[in-house]
Design an enzyme around this catalytic site. Sequence first.
Site, PDB file in Angstrom:
ATOM      1  N   GLU A 312       0.816  -1.215   0.000  1.00 22.04           N
ATOM      2  CA  GLU A 312       0.000   0.000   0.000  1.00 22.04           C
ATOM      3  C   GLU A 312       0.855   1.272   0.000  1.00 22.04           C
ATOM      4  O   GLU A 312       0.800   2.093   0.927  1.00 22.04           O
ATOM      5  CB  GLU A 312      -0.964  -0.012   1.194  1.00 22.04           C
ATOM      6  CG  GLU A 312      -1.948  -1.169   1.100  1.00 22.04           C
ATOM      7  CD  GLU A 312      -3.004  -1.189   2.205  1.00 22.04           C
ATOM      8  OE1 GLU A 312      -2.902  -0.389   3.151  1.00 22.04           O
ATOM      9  OE2 GLU A 312      -3.929  -2.022   2.111  1.00 22.04           O
ATOM     10  N   GLU A 432      -5.028  -8.336  -0.830  1.00 17.39           N
ATOM     11  CA  GLU A 432      -5.866  -8.253   0.370  1.00 17.39           C
ATOM     12  C   GLU A 432      -7.294  -7.993  -0.066  1.00 17.39           C
ATOM     13  O   GLU A 432      -7.542  -7.207  -0.992  1.00 17.39           O
ATOM     14  CB  GLU A 432      -5.433  -7.110   1.298  1.00 17.39           C
ATOM     15  CG  GLU A 432      -4.050  -7.249   1.892  1.00 17.39           C
ATOM     16  CD  GLU A 432      -3.709  -6.066   2.823  1.00 17.39           C
ATOM     17  OE1 GLU A 432      -4.640  -5.321   3.215  1.00 17.39           O
ATOM     18  OE2 GLU A 432      -2.525  -5.885   3.128  1.00 17.39           O
TER      19      GLU A 432
END
Length: 700
Positions: A312, A432
């Site tokens: 991220e 994810e």
Amino acid sequence: MTASRSRTPRAARWWVGLGVLTAVATLVGASFSAPRPASAEATADAAGCKVDYTVTSQWQNGFSGDVRITNLGDAINGWTLTWAFPNGQAVSQAWNANVTSSGATATATNVSYNAAIPTNGSVQFGFNGSWSGTNGVPTSFTLNGTACTGGVAPTTTTTPVTTTTPNQPPGDAMATVAAMQPGWNLGNSLDATGSDETSWGNPRITEALLDNVRSQGFNSIRIPVTWGQHQGSGPSYTIDPAYLSRVKEVVGWALADGFYVLLNVHHDSWQWINTMPSDRANVLARYNATWTQLASAFKDSSSKLLLESVNEPQFTGSSGDAQNAQLLGELNTSFHRIVRASGGGNATRLLVLPTLHTSADQARIDELNTTLTALNDRNIAATVHYYGYWPFSVNVAGGTRFDATAQKDLTDYLDRAHDSFVARGIPVILGEYGLLGFDRHTGTIEQGEKLKFFELFGYYAKQRKITTMLWDNGQHLGRTSFQWSDPELIAQIKSSWTTRSGTASTDQVFSAKSSAITAKTITLNLNGTTFSGLRNGSADLVRGTDYTVSGDQLTLSAALITRLSGARAYGVNATLSARFSAGVPWRIDLITYDTPVLQNATGTTSAFSIPTNFRGDRLATMEAKYADGSNAGPQNWTSFKEYDHTFAPDYAAGATLLKPEFFAEVNAGQRVTLTFHYWSGTTLTYHITKNGTSVTGTTS
């Protein structure tokens, strides 16, 4: 995912991978025949070909295949390859070609970038397929109407030239990523930012945990690792040898279990990498030092270990999208250079590169595609994350249902990832997924609506050929009990990997105790299945008497509800199971309720609860407005507040809690009207006033 310490449900898989079973079929002449010499004087339109067909991996009822076509005749521009499966196999997805199967016959046609095959040139494509009983190898192939025999016809006689089949580039990224499905995250352990892997509340990782996850059918495991707190100072930024050894131990266990393993640099993304706009030289030096050490440590590991550049990625204080893209491109490129240059298995290891924020917004995808084009490396995958349409994902702004807007957000997201990456031969790992509300409680989203999200997500990701990895920070699978905290959720997740399941407009059928029972109708979402019946426990209910079905309308008779409701105690009186031709059944609760009763209360901004007799009803959401009609409390762009963050029901204690986060953004001295919305359709109003840290609440 960003730092998360919450805990709740789980995830598993119904089949166990059978390991990599490889069968190679080399058609007539393919292993020894000479490619057509460039000097040969062949007649016009000479045609010839050979095909190498390889089963690269195989599991229960599924396999991955690789096909290499070598053109031995004159150059062609546009090709169609056909073959017959000997045992009823079928193609389910493909890459680098358009592949369909009808009966025993499979047909592959070129895509735009590999239509031309020069003399002695080759193209390669892969596919996933299904099999049962026997997975035999096809014995003949035809290219543009010419049988691929390993020879050329017609052609003049020439002196044979002895050559060997060209070496295939190592790895097949699309096949590898396909074989990784399904995947699971070992979250909130080695990625914890405290002194060790237990600092966020999870126990120390054990071999038994990984064995258990693997035995349930997961084929890949993502091991997030935060390195920053285990590093020395610059310029070497040496990683603590004991910590690195521990990570290697866990990775080794996972590889020994047969997992594909995805290892990364995790919360470092927001701890220090994010300062790159103002501290580029130091951040890059530390990042490069980190990956130099990791590349060296893992260069001799199995090819089933994948490396992910950063989790991220995000930047603070940047000048905007252009700078963000430039900085992330620099990190990804540096990571690629360091790992490839380290040698060993890293020379061809599959590397995983994220978009900014691991977002599948088109601009973010386009930025990563620019980097991928520049790197020109076939052994690379892209990664994005998905936590749902935000109002639904956290239950705010009235996002209580998995409605058409939330569904379109999901399908659009996966479509963009597919169309921009997968369709171009770049595999996608959705590293994810879940719902953001899980970080507080898995009940933040109503159970039936939650299940509908996971049903569609799993199914549609499969259609888009995207490998998914469930985020689990301990809230799903018990790390020592090995039990799933939400059996319905994991059953739906597992089912969605292979088929669709029928659902319905609701999993709650309410009957007011104060009224006579009437028939109730709900809408079935068949999702391509057919309705097969309704049960109460193990007893099949009688169609036409207990219930009727008209199209997608399921009607429960008043007599059935009366019989199963018994004494009509508040709450769930009976549970029905709607069954379909595929997938998991849909649970329907028969609930007796009456309008909830609220009471006056006093308290403080840190501890305020409204005495509530729920009388069988269930709270869906809450609105908050001032007397002038403006929105009160946090996120005042909406009157509907965030479930679990600003308010929550406590059914056991008979209370509705208003949290400090709510009062932190409520104006003192101004009366606030709360409107509680319940799943029965009932609404109630309540009034609160804050003065300093004191709060009073009244029903009128």
